[in-house]
Design an enzyme around this catalytic site. Structure first.
Site, PDB file in Angstrom:
ATOM      1  N   ASN A  96       0.509  -1.567  -0.341  1.00 16.43           N
ATOM      2  CA  ASN A  96       0.102  -0.035   0.142  1.00 16.43           C
ATOM      3  C   ASN A  96       0.888   1.202   0.228  1.00 16.43           C
ATOM      4  O   ASN A  96       0.218   2.486  -0.458  1.00 16.43           O
ATOM      5  CB  ASN A  96      -0.858   0.237   1.114  1.00 16.43           C
ATOM      6  CG  ASN A  96      -2.095  -0.805   1.734  1.00 16.43           C
ATOM      7  OD1 ASN A  96      -1.837  -2.135   0.008  1.00 16.43           O
ATOM      8  ND2 ASN A  96      -2.483  -1.580   2.189  1.00 16.43           N
ATOM      9  N   SER A 110      -8.702  11.992 -48.003  1.00  7.13           N
ATOM     10  CA  SER A 110      -9.391  10.716 -47.734  1.00  7.13           C
ATOM     11  C   SER A 110      -9.475   9.768 -49.117  1.00  7.13           C
ATOM     12  O   SER A 110      -9.139   9.870 -49.944  1.00  7.13           O
ATOM     13  CB  SER A 110     -10.985  11.960 -48.811  1.00  7.13           C
ATOM     14  OG  SER A 110     -11.731  10.941 -49.184  1.00  7.13           O
ATOM     15  N   LYS A 135      -8.940  15.929 -51.318  1.00  3.75           N
ATOM     16  CA  LYS A 135      -9.181  15.874 -49.818  1.00  3.75           C
ATOM     17  C   LYS A 135      -7.277  16.847 -49.099  1.00  3.75           C
ATOM     18  O   LYS A 135      -7.061  15.598 -49.430  1.00  3.75           O
ATOM     19  CB  LYS A 135      -9.523  15.415 -49.384  1.00  3.75           C
ATOM     20  CG  LYS A 135     -11.693  15.574 -49.421  1.00  3.75           C
ATOM     21  CD  LYS A 135     -11.582  16.797 -48.953  1.00  3.75           C
ATOM     22  CE  LYS A 135     -12.259  16.984 -47.896  1.00  3.75           C
ATOM     23  NZ  LYS A 135     -12.925  16.146 -47.250  1.00  3.75           N
ATOM     24  N   GLN A 163      -6.320   0.624  -7.101  1.00  6.40           N
ATOM     25  CA  GLN A 163      -5.617  -0.646  -8.131  1.00  6.40           C
ATOM     26  C   GLN A 163      -5.958   0.108  -9.778  1.00  6.40           C
ATOM     27  O   GLN A 163      -5.543   0.482 -10.718  1.00  6.40           O
ATOM     28  CB  GLN A 163      -5.840  -1.892  -7.861  1.00  6.40           C
ATOM     29  CG  GLN A 163      -5.110  -2.479  -9.156  1.00  6.40           C
ATOM     30  CD  GLN A 163      -4.848  -4.230  -8.437  1.00  6.40           C
ATOM     31  OE1 GLN A 163      -3.799  -4.506  -8.143  1.00  6.40           O
ATOM     32  NE2 GLN A 163      -5.614  -4.615 -10.014  1.00  6.40           N
ATOM     33  N   LYS A 209      -4.638   3.349 -12.023  1.00 13.01           N
ATOM     34  CA  LYS A 209      -3.592   4.011 -13.095  1.00 13.01           C
ATOM     35  C   LYS A 209      -3.866   3.351 -14.484  1.00 13.01           C
ATOM     36  O   LYS A 209      -3.336   4.178 -15.683  1.00 13.01           O
ATOM     37  CB  LYS A 209      -3.091   2.207 -13.158  1.00 13.01           C
ATOM     38  CG  LYS A 209      -1.757   2.527 -11.567  1.00 13.01           C
ATOM     39  CD  LYS A 209      -1.112   0.593 -11.415  1.00 13.01           C
ATOM     40  CE  LYS A 209      -1.689   1.333  -9.328  1.00 13.01           C
ATOM     41  NZ  LYS A 209      -2.535   0.344  -9.037  1.00 13.01           N
ATOM     42  N   THR A 267     -16.204  38.739 -32.047  1.00 12.38           N
ATOM     43  CA  THR A 267     -16.935  37.703 -30.927  1.00 12.38           C
ATOM     44  C   THR A 267     -17.762  36.835 -31.936  1.00 12.38           C
ATOM     45  O   THR A 267     -18.027  37.637 -32.713  1.00 12.38           O
ATOM     46  CB  THR A 267     -17.377  38.754 -30.568  1.00 12.38           C
ATOM     47  OG1 THR A 267     -17.211  39.788 -31.344  1.00 12.38           O
ATOM     48  CG2 THR A 267     -16.160  39.340 -29.624  1.00 12.38           C
ATOM     49  N   HIS A 268     -18.490  36.057 -30.930  1.00 11.14           N
ATOM     50  CA  HIS A 268     -20.077  35.738 -31.599  1.00 11.14           C
ATOM     51  C   HIS A 268     -19.419  34.821 -32.947  1.00 11.14           C
ATOM     52  O   HIS A 268     -20.137  34.336 -33.882  1.00 11.14           O
ATOM     53  CB  HIS A 268     -21.143  36.052 -31.958  1.00 11.14           C
ATOM     54  CG  HIS A 268     -21.066  36.981 -30.523  1.00 11.14           C
ATOM     55  ND1 HIS A 268     -21.873  36.748 -29.129  1.00 11.14           N
ATOM     56  CD2 HIS A 268     -20.634  38.285 -30.263  1.00 11.14           C
ATOM     57  CE1 HIS A 268     -21.748  37.441 -28.230  1.00 11.14           C
ATOM     58  NE2 HIS A 268     -21.425  38.460 -28.929  1.00 11.14           N
ATOM     59  N   GLU A 284      -8.438  17.771 -35.836  1.00 10.36           N
ATOM     60  CA  GLU A 284      -9.609  17.146 -34.739  1.00 10.36           C
ATOM     61  C   GLU A 284      -9.393  15.826 -34.068  1.00 10.36           C
ATOM     62  O   GLU A 284     -10.178  16.122 -33.026  1.00 10.36           O
ATOM     63  CB  GLU A 284      -9.850  16.456 -36.353  1.00 10.36           C
ATOM     64  CG  GLU A 284     -10.751  17.778 -37.444  1.00 10.36           C
ATOM     65  CD  GLU A 284     -10.709  16.540 -38.830  1.00 10.36           C
ATOM     66  OE1 GLU A 284     -12.510  17.250 -39.114  1.00 10.36           O
ATOM     67  OE2 GLU A 284     -10.069  16.318 -39.590  1.00 10.36           O
ATOM     68  N   TYR A 307      -6.825   2.413   2.425  1.00 10.35           N
ATOM     69  CA  TYR A 307      -6.348   1.786   1.307  1.00 10.35           C
ATOM     70  C   TYR A 307      -7.615   0.502   1.013  1.00 10.35           C
ATOM     71  O   TYR A 307      -8.196   0.001   1.478  1.00 10.35           O
ATOM     72  CB  TYR A 307      -5.382   1.405   1.504  1.00 10.35           C
ATOM     73  CG  TYR A 307      -4.869   0.430  -0.112  1.00 10.35           C
ATOM     74  CD1 TYR A 307      -4.008   1.078  -0.992  1.00 10.35           C
ATOM     75  CD2 TYR A 307      -5.435  -1.684  -0.161  1.00 10.35           C
ATOM     76  CE1 TYR A 307      -4.564   0.750  -2.438  1.00 10.35           C
ATOM     77  CE2 TYR A 307      -5.440  -1.762  -1.766  1.00 10.35           C
ATOM     78  CZ  TYR A 307      -4.522  -0.857  -2.705  1.00 10.35           C
ATOM     79  OH  TYR A 307      -5.068  -1.382  -4.055  1.00 10.35           O
TER      80      TYR A 307
END
Ligand code: ARG
Length: 465
Positions: free
Chosen positions: A116, A283, A289, A328, A331, A161-162, A296, A323
């Site tokens: 522990n 693509s 593309k 466990q 992790k 803005t917006h 992304e 504990y």
């Protein structure tokens, strides 16, 4: 991973039946906590040294154990070590192999400690190093951002803005906004490291140990700043891992917002930037593309890091002291947050360092968006008009310009005067994009001169930290 339930468990004394194969698989963590082996051996080596100082082990015993651990680590480093689910976790795999290699004396390693306090120590040592690595990756990205800001200190773009064109800003200034967020992210990691760099060793299972241990000494050997005093607290809380995941969630949130911009800017409609071919993919069906998959994916991976944070918060919330085996489960979420944020920072460094800027497109977009309308209103205020009246007449001027398909700078003096009679020839200098950005020349403003000053401060920060 091998499994053999005839092997006697190190904790098997009070059991009469072997562990069910399912339980062995269900409870094992070695398939993922083996990544802690270096830190586990580091901790064990220091523990043994402390036991010698405390008179619990002899020098000769300590040497045998330390050499045995070193030879195990060498095999692990070279990938030759046979990990086994029978021995449950990284700690018991190492201990079992130690006994296998050096015999009876290996059984003394676990004197005065428990898994522990051992595991709580391992995670802290590991995370401390990972924080240093992540901070170094942030440093690289931030330095690349300053390079772009430097090159584009006077490049004008529309600020939004917006998501509507608002006022002209410089691209350098925009990059410095991201830089500023990363400064805070980096300092949060530094704070997190300060709090986690305390030693749980000596807490043993939960109540401490009856051996004459020296907690400060072993803490010092491991480079901890001190000890976590309360033994129950030391073995049970994972707040440091939660705090770390909160830091990584914030980094990812920032990178995700940044990704949103890169993706938009790279679209044909914006055309503000070009990402290097090496950092894009194509693509399978559309030959034309070139997609911004890397930003992304960074945006997408933000979700998993938030998930890691939520997993740890939820893992902790129902646990009584001290504990519990629930821990466990800390992790995989922690490792995932670390791996993800490191990969995303490396990706971002690559993208930013190789990105090119389409300055003309940005300038056109800034002009087309009537972004100097506020400058015209401010001009009228300087001529004695109140701001509210100036706002109204400039609004009418913009409406007129739209119907005429003209930019503000393309309106004649006569046309401008229809709405605000006080306007004179000098108006044109304030309708221009460069004049507009240059006028915002205070600390933190978008003027190229201010951007260059901020870059200098940024470089000083990177040099000093
Ligand atoms: N693998 C365990 C963990 O990660 C180590 C501690 C086990 N302690 C115990 N009492 N079973 O938490």
């Amino acid at each position: 991973m091998s499994s053999n339930n005839k092997i006697i468990k190190s904790w098997g004394g009070r059991f009469t039946a072997p562990t069910a194969g399912f339980v062995e698989q269900f409870t094992q963590s070695v398939s993922y906590d083996q990544r802690l082996y270096h830190y586990d051996i580091l901790g064990s080596t220091a523990h043994v040294q402390m036991l010698v100082k405390a008179g619990v082990l002899t020098d000769a015993e300590s040497r045998q154990i330390t050499d045995g651990l070193a030879s195990i680590e060498a095999d692990m480093d070279s990938g030759q070590f046979q990990w086994s689910a029978v021995h449950e976790d990284v700690h018991m795999n190492i201990e079992a192999e130690l006994v296998n290699r050096i015999g009876e004396v290996g059984k003394k390693l676990h004197t005065g400690r428990s898994r522990n306090d051992q595991v709580a120590t391992d995670i802290r040592l590991y995370l401390r190093d990972e924080i240093d690595t992540i901070r170094a990756h942030l440093h690289d990205l931030m330095s690349a951002l300053l390079d772009v800001a430097d090159r584009e200190a006077a490049t004008v773009m529309p600020g939004f803005t917006h998501m509507q064109a608002a006022q002209p800003v410089t691209f350098g200034h925009h990059m410095l906004a991201w830089f500023a967020m990363l400064v805070r992210d980096r300092s949060r990691l530094h704070d997190c490291r300060l709090r986690l760099n305390q030693s749980p060793l000596g807490a043993a299972a939960l109540a401490g140990t009856s051996y004459p241990i020296d907690r400060q000494y072993v803490a010092g050997l491991l480079g901890f700043d001190g000890v976590i005093e309360n033994s129950l607290d030391a073995v049970s809380d994972r707040d440091f891992a939660i705090e770390f995941c909160a830091c990584t969630a914030l980094i990812m949130m920032h990178l995700s917002r940044f990704s949103e911009e890169l993706v938009l800017w790279m679209s044909q409609q914006f055309g503000f930037i070009e990402l290097d071919d090496a950092w894009c993919t194509g693509s399978s069906i559309m030959p034309q593309k070139k997609n911004p998959d890397v930003p992304e994916l960074v945006r997408g991976k933000t979700g998993r890091v938030y998930g890691d944070l939520m997993a740890l918060l939820t893992l902790m919330k129902g646990q009584p002291l001290a504990y519990n085996r629930d821990n466990q489960e800390d992790k995989e979420a922690l490792f995932d947050a670390i791996d993800t944020v490191k990969a995303c920072l490396i990706a971002y460094h690559g993208i930013i360092a190789s990105m090119t800027v389409q300055a003309e497109r940005m300038r056109e977009a800034a002009a087309a968006g009537y972004t100097t309308a506020t400058d015209l209103a401010d001009y009228l205020v300087r001529k004695g008009v109140t701001f509210r009246d100036a706002h109204a007449s400039v609004g009418k001027t913009v409406q007129f310009a739209i119907t005429q398909h003209k930019l503000l700078t393309e309106l004649t003096l006569q046309e401008l005067r229809q709405f605000s009679p006080g306007i004179e020839e000098d108006v044109y200098s304030c309708l221009g994009l460069d004049g507009s950005v240059a006028a915002r020349c205070h600390i933190g403003g978008t003027a190229p001169a201010q951007v260059r000053e901020a870059i200098k401060r940024g470089r000083n920060y990177l040099r000093s930290k």
